[in-house]
Design a protein around this motif. Structure first.
Motif, PDB file in Angstrom:
ATOM      1  N   CYS A  17     -17.452  -8.247   7.446  1.00 38.19           N
ATOM      2  CA  CYS A  17     -16.076  -8.737   8.344  1.00 38.19           C
ATOM      3  C   CYS A  17     -15.411  -9.102   6.821  1.00 38.19           C
ATOM      4  O   CYS A  17     -14.152  -9.399   6.553  1.00 38.19           O
ATOM      5  CB  CYS A  17     -16.432  -9.819   9.166  1.00 38.19           C
ATOM      6  SG  CYS A  17     -17.221  -9.483  10.954  1.00 38.19           S
ATOM      7  N   ALA A  20     -13.628  -7.199   4.737  1.00 41.26           N
ATOM      8  CA  ALA A  20     -11.801  -6.477   5.455  1.00 41.26           C
ATOM      9  C   ALA A  20     -11.580  -7.099   6.041  1.00 41.26           C
ATOM     10  O   ALA A  20     -10.391  -6.545   4.974  1.00 41.26           O
ATOM     11  CB  ALA A  20     -12.999  -5.784   6.910  1.00 41.26           C
ATOM     12  N   LEU A  21     -11.225  -8.349   5.639  1.00 44.80           N
ATOM     13  CA  LEU A  21     -10.711  -9.440   5.543  1.00 44.80           C
ATOM     14  C   LEU A  21      -9.894  -9.417   4.194  1.00 44.80           C
ATOM     15  O   LEU A  21      -9.021  -9.618   4.341  1.00 44.80           O
ATOM     16  CB  LEU A  21     -11.211 -10.297   6.112  1.00 44.80           C
ATOM     17  CG  LEU A  21     -11.009 -11.044   7.995  1.00 44.80           C
ATOM     18  CD1 LEU A  21     -11.614 -12.266   8.087  1.00 44.80           C
ATOM     19  CD2 LEU A  21      -9.508 -10.473   8.213  1.00 44.80           C
ATOM     20  N   LYS A  24      -7.777  -6.609   3.177  1.00 44.61           N
ATOM     21  CA  LYS A  24      -5.692  -6.431   3.911  1.00 44.61           C
ATOM     22  C   LYS A  24      -5.724  -7.912   3.711  1.00 44.61           C
ATOM     23  O   LYS A  24      -4.474  -7.350   3.126  1.00 44.61           O
ATOM     24  CB  LYS A  24      -6.554  -7.322   5.355  1.00 44.61           C
ATOM     25  CG  LYS A  24      -5.298  -7.375   6.296  1.00 44.61           C
ATOM     26  CD  LYS A  24      -5.479  -7.825   8.206  1.00 44.61           C
ATOM     27  CE  LYS A  24      -5.758  -8.666   8.458  1.00 44.61           C
ATOM     28  NZ  LYS A  24      -4.860 -10.183   7.666  1.00 44.61           N
ATOM     29  N   ASP A  94      -2.221 -14.847   6.457  1.00 42.42           N
ATOM     30  CA  ASP A  94      -3.386 -15.090   6.524  1.00 42.42           C
ATOM     31  C   ASP A  94      -4.322 -15.585   5.907  1.00 42.42           C
ATOM     32  O   ASP A  94      -5.770 -15.725   6.155  1.00 42.42           O
ATOM     33  CB  ASP A  94      -4.057 -13.313   5.483  1.00 42.42           C
ATOM     34  CG  ASP A  94      -3.877 -11.857   6.513  1.00 42.42           C
ATOM     35  OD1 ASP A  94      -3.776 -12.380   7.471  1.00 42.42           O
ATOM     36  OD2 ASP A  94      -4.416 -11.049   6.107  1.00 42.42           O
ATOM     37  N   VAL A 138     -11.856  -9.690  13.556  1.00 41.15           N
ATOM     38  CA  VAL A 138     -11.245  -9.311  12.448  1.00 41.15           C
ATOM     39  C   VAL A 138     -10.959  -8.058  12.782  1.00 41.15           C
ATOM     40  O   VAL A 138      -9.772  -8.159  12.073  1.00 41.15           O
ATOM     41  CB  VAL A 138     -12.561  -8.440  11.032  1.00 41.15           C
ATOM     42  CG1 VAL A 138     -11.639  -6.987  10.452  1.00 41.15           C
ATOM     43  CG2 VAL A 138     -13.211  -9.767  10.967  1.00 41.15           C
ATOM     44  N   PHE A 139     -10.938  -7.442  13.606  1.00 39.63           N
ATOM     45  CA  PHE A 139     -10.364  -6.131  14.701  1.00 39.63           C
ATOM     46  C   PHE A 139      -8.417  -6.405  14.676  1.00 39.63           C
ATOM     47  O   PHE A 139      -7.505  -6.192  14.935  1.00 39.63           O
ATOM     48  CB  PHE A 139     -10.879  -5.648  15.866  1.00 39.63           C
ATOM     49  CG  PHE A 139      -9.814  -3.941  16.387  1.00 39.63           C
ATOM     50  CD1 PHE A 139      -9.552  -3.317  15.565  1.00 39.63           C
ATOM     51  CD2 PHE A 139      -9.227  -5.090  17.426  1.00 39.63           C
ATOM     52  CE1 PHE A 139      -8.714  -2.204  16.178  1.00 39.63           C
ATOM     53  CE2 PHE A 139      -8.668  -3.933  18.577  1.00 39.63           C
ATOM     54  CZ  PHE A 139      -8.559  -2.640  17.456  1.00 39.63           C
ATOM     55  N   ARG A 141      -7.258  -9.247  14.431  1.00 39.89           N
ATOM     56  CA  ARG A 141      -6.022  -9.716  12.586  1.00 39.89           C
ATOM     57  C   ARG A 141      -5.709  -8.627  12.109  1.00 39.89           C
ATOM     58  O   ARG A 141      -4.896  -8.503  11.554  1.00 39.89           O
ATOM     59  CB  ARG A 141      -7.087 -10.775  11.700  1.00 39.89           C
ATOM     60  CG  ARG A 141      -7.438 -11.968  12.065  1.00 39.89           C
ATOM     61  CD  ARG A 141      -6.808 -12.645  12.378  1.00 39.89           C
ATOM     62  NE  ARG A 141      -5.538 -12.641  11.006  1.00 39.89           N
ATOM     63  CZ  ARG A 141      -4.780 -14.295  10.979  1.00 39.89           C
ATOM     64  NH1 ARG A 141      -3.905 -14.591  11.922  1.00 39.89           N
ATOM     65  NH2 ARG A 141      -3.586 -14.329   9.913  1.00 39.89           N
ATOM     66  N   TYR A 142      -5.982  -7.335  12.359  1.00 39.24           N
ATOM     67  CA  TYR A 142      -5.879  -6.071  11.697  1.00 39.24           C
ATOM     68  C   TYR A 142      -4.969  -5.793  12.184  1.00 39.24           C
ATOM     69  O   TYR A 142      -3.472  -5.022  12.114  1.00 39.24           O
ATOM     70  CB  TYR A 142      -6.601  -5.093  11.539  1.00 39.24           C
ATOM     71  CG  TYR A 142      -7.541  -4.823  10.513  1.00 39.24           C
ATOM     72  CD1 TYR A 142      -6.677  -4.320   8.909  1.00 39.24           C
ATOM     73  CD2 TYR A 142      -8.026  -5.646   9.795  1.00 39.24           C
ATOM     74  CE1 TYR A 142      -7.510  -3.924   7.769  1.00 39.24           C
ATOM     75  CE2 TYR A 142      -9.422  -5.445   8.361  1.00 39.24           C
ATOM     76  CZ  TYR A 142      -8.699  -4.421   7.044  1.00 39.24           C
ATOM     77  OH  TYR A 142      -8.762  -5.039   5.860  1.00 39.24           O
ATOM     78  N   THR A 145      -1.802  -8.207  12.276  1.00 40.59           N
ATOM     79  CA  THR A 145      -0.973  -7.967  11.623  1.00 40.59           C
ATOM     80  C   THR A 145      -0.384  -6.839  11.313  1.00 40.59           C
ATOM     81  O   THR A 145       1.064  -6.912  10.430  1.00 40.59           O
ATOM     82  CB  THR A 145      -1.547  -7.584   9.633  1.00 40.59           C
ATOM     83  OG1 THR A 145      -2.375  -8.858   9.771  1.00 40.59           O
ATOM     84  CG2 THR A 145      -1.212  -7.289   7.967  1.00 40.59           C
ATOM     85  N   PHE A 146      -0.181  -5.773  11.686  1.00 48.18           N
ATOM     86  CA  PHE A 146       0.490  -4.677  12.171  1.00 48.18           C
ATOM     87  C   PHE A 146       1.543  -4.781  12.929  1.00 48.18           C
ATOM     88  O   PHE A 146       2.540  -4.531  12.493  1.00 48.18           O
ATOM     89  CB  PHE A 146      -1.064  -4.029  12.573  1.00 48.18           C
ATOM     90  CG  PHE A 146       0.139  -1.914  13.511  1.00 48.18           C
ATOM     91  CD1 PHE A 146       1.015  -1.164  13.114  1.00 48.18           C
ATOM     92  CD2 PHE A 146       0.270  -1.838  14.829  1.00 48.18           C
ATOM     93  CE1 PHE A 146       1.464   0.012  12.707  1.00 48.18           C
ATOM     94  CE2 PHE A 146       1.423  -1.494  14.995  1.00 48.18           C
ATOM     95  CZ  PHE A 146       2.008   0.095  14.397  1.00 48.18           C
TER      96      PHE A 146
END
Length: 179
Positions: A17, A20-21, A24, A94, A138-139, A141-142, A145-146
């Motif tokens: 996690c 992954a952050l 990003k 972020d 985490v998912f 947050r992605y 951002t998208f």
């Protein structure tokens, strides 16, 4: 499941996690550099000089927005190109949310450790609940951002709210299992 085994599995989830952050966050930082280069707008005089040297102009007479060849240095309070401003806001968002995630994740790790010692709750169940909450955050947050990048409202706000609710849930769960 033994204490060491549970702790190591929890650490593996945290490492993935956090990684992954951080990937990003690094991608957003590179996007700022890309947007600065693309708009020929730089944060410091040395960046503008380097850009001018790379373009072969060798010019660096002025630090105004009118000097397109040498690039411009963004002055405090000056207008940034919209794409650059958005990239900076995404990165700052972020940076503002990372400490909340780190704090909630660390509280969960400590709570699981306490629960493990006290044998008060099922550590396996706690691990799964925590892993789902951490990975879901985490998912989101992605996706957030998208949505930010693509200017998708209200989806961006819903993703932000969902992430905050997941962190609140993780903190609440941490408090419950640590009792």
């Amino acid at each position: 499941m033994g204490s060491e085994d549970t702790t190591s599995k929890l650490y593996i989830v945290l490492v993935w996690c956090f990684a992954a952050l951080m990937v990003k966050l690094m991608a957003l930082a590179f996007n700022i550099g890309f947007q600065r280069s693309r708009s020929n707008t730089y944060a410091t005089p040395e960046d503008a000089r380097l850009a001018a040297a790379r373009k072969g102009t060798g010019e660096y007479a002025s630090l105004t927005h009118d000097n397109e060849a040498a690039g411009t240095v963004q002055q405090a309070g000056g207008e940034e190109p919209p794409e650059l401003a958005r990239a900076i806001r995404m990165h700052n968002n972020d940076l503002e949310n990372a400490p909340l995630f780190i704090g909630a994740a660390m509280c969960f790790v400590f709570a699981v450790s306490v629960a493990n010692v006290q044998e008060a709750v099922s550590v396996t169940a706690s691990l799964w609940v925590g892993a789902v909450l951490l990975c879901a955050y985490v998912f989101l947050r992605y996706v957030y951002t998208f949505c930010y990048y693509m200017e998708l409202q209200p989806w961006r706000s819903l993703c932000f709210l969902g992430g905050q609710l997941l962190l609140a849930g993780l903190m609440g769960y941490s408090l419950v299992i640590s009792l």
